[in-house]
Design a protein around this motif. Structure first.
Motif, short mmCIF file in Angstrom:
data_model
loop_
_atom_site.label_atom_id
_atom_site.label_comp_id
_atom_site.label_asym_id
_atom_site.label_seq_id
_atom_site.Cartn_x
_atom_site.Cartn_y
_atom_site.Cartn_z
N ILE A 10 -4.02 34.78 55.72
CA ILE A 10 -4.93 35.43 56.66
C ILE A 10 -5.24 36.79 56.07
O ILE A 10 -4.34 37.59 55.81
CB ILE A 10 -4.28 35.61 58.05
N MET A 12 -6.53 40.10 57.02
CA MET A 12 -6.59 40.69 58.36
C MET A 12 -6.94 42.17 58.34
O MET A 12 -6.82 42.82 57.32
CB MET A 12 -5.25 40.49 59.06
N GLY A 37 -13.05 33.43 60.07
CA GLY A 37 -12.60 33.28 61.45
C GLY A 37 -13.68 33.59 62.46
O GLY A 37 -13.66 33.05 63.57
N CYS A 85 -9.46 36.89 59.53
CA CYS A 85 -9.14 36.95 60.96
C CYS A 85 -8.50 38.30 61.24
O CYS A 85 -7.59 38.72 60.52
CB CYS A 85 -8.16 35.83 61.32
N ARG A 93 -0.20 37.32 65.20
CA ARG A 93 0.30 36.83 63.91
C ARG A 93 1.42 35.81 64.11
O ARG A 93 1.50 34.80 63.40
CB ARG A 93 0.74 38.02 63.05
N LEU A 96 -0.17 32.52 64.96
CA LEU A 96 -0.71 31.87 63.76
C LEU A 96 0.42 31.24 62.94
O LEU A 96 0.29 30.11 62.47
CB LEU A 96 -1.50 32.88 62.92
N THR A 103 2.37 31.11 56.40
CA THR A 103 1.22 32.01 56.33
C THR A 103 1.61 33.40 55.83
O THR A 103 2.57 34.00 56.28
CB THR A 103 0.56 32.15 57.72
#
Length: 171
Positions: A10, A12, A37, A85, A93, A96, A103
């Protein structure tokens, strides 16, 4: 670089930090799939943000679940995804990671002034620059037990991608 050697990721941070640009370039570098995302938001979220209203946890939960499912499916396919995202809160988090425990978060950090300048220079479909303050207020720092690479966005996207790729090689 072999995508099977890399975890799903991800990219972020707050709006305007470069998630989509860096995420797309990173996916290309790693031979991974890129997913923005923003494309996974339900229409109701897009309408709310376009009206200048920040999303709350109940707005974000189904969106995060969709992103988590995409992470999991990509791993099952053998080609991990790089997904842009915001993932602003630890609880987001964690949600996810509940879908895909492997991840890794790539946190793009920058000063409020730099990011505001970037937002002022772009026209986003539904995310007005006026929502930056609410995103910065929502953002929770990465904690020591979270798998993450933090990167300063004052660097070029190419330098950010090179740093992440180099860091992945040494993990």
């Amino acid at each position: 670089m072999n995508s099977l050697a890399n975890p799903p990721m991800i990219v972020m941070g707050v709006s305007g930090c470069g998630k989509s640009t860096v995420g797309n370039m990173l996916a290309e570098e790693l031979g991974a799939t890129f997913i923005d995302g923003d494309d996974l938001h339900p229409v109701s979220n897009k309408v709310k943000m376009a009206a200048g209203q920040p999303l709350d946890d109940s707005d974000r939960e189904p969106w995060l679940a969709t992103i988590g499912e995409a992470l999991s499916k990509s791993s099952e396919s053998g080609i991990p995804a790089v997904i842009a995202c915001s993932a602003l809160k630890r609880s987001y988090r964690d949600l996810l990671r509940a879908h895909e425990p492997a991840t890794l978060f790539i946190h793009l950090r920058g000063t409020a002034d730099l990011i505001q300048h970037r937002l002022d220079e772009r026209n986003h479909e539904y995310m007005p620059s006026t929502l930056l303050a609410s995103q910065l207020n929502t953002l929770e720092a990465i904690e020591a037990d979270e798998p993450a690479i933090e990167v300063d966005v004052s660097q070029s996207p190419a330098d950010i991608v090179a740093h992440v790729a180099s860091t992945l090689k040494t993990r």
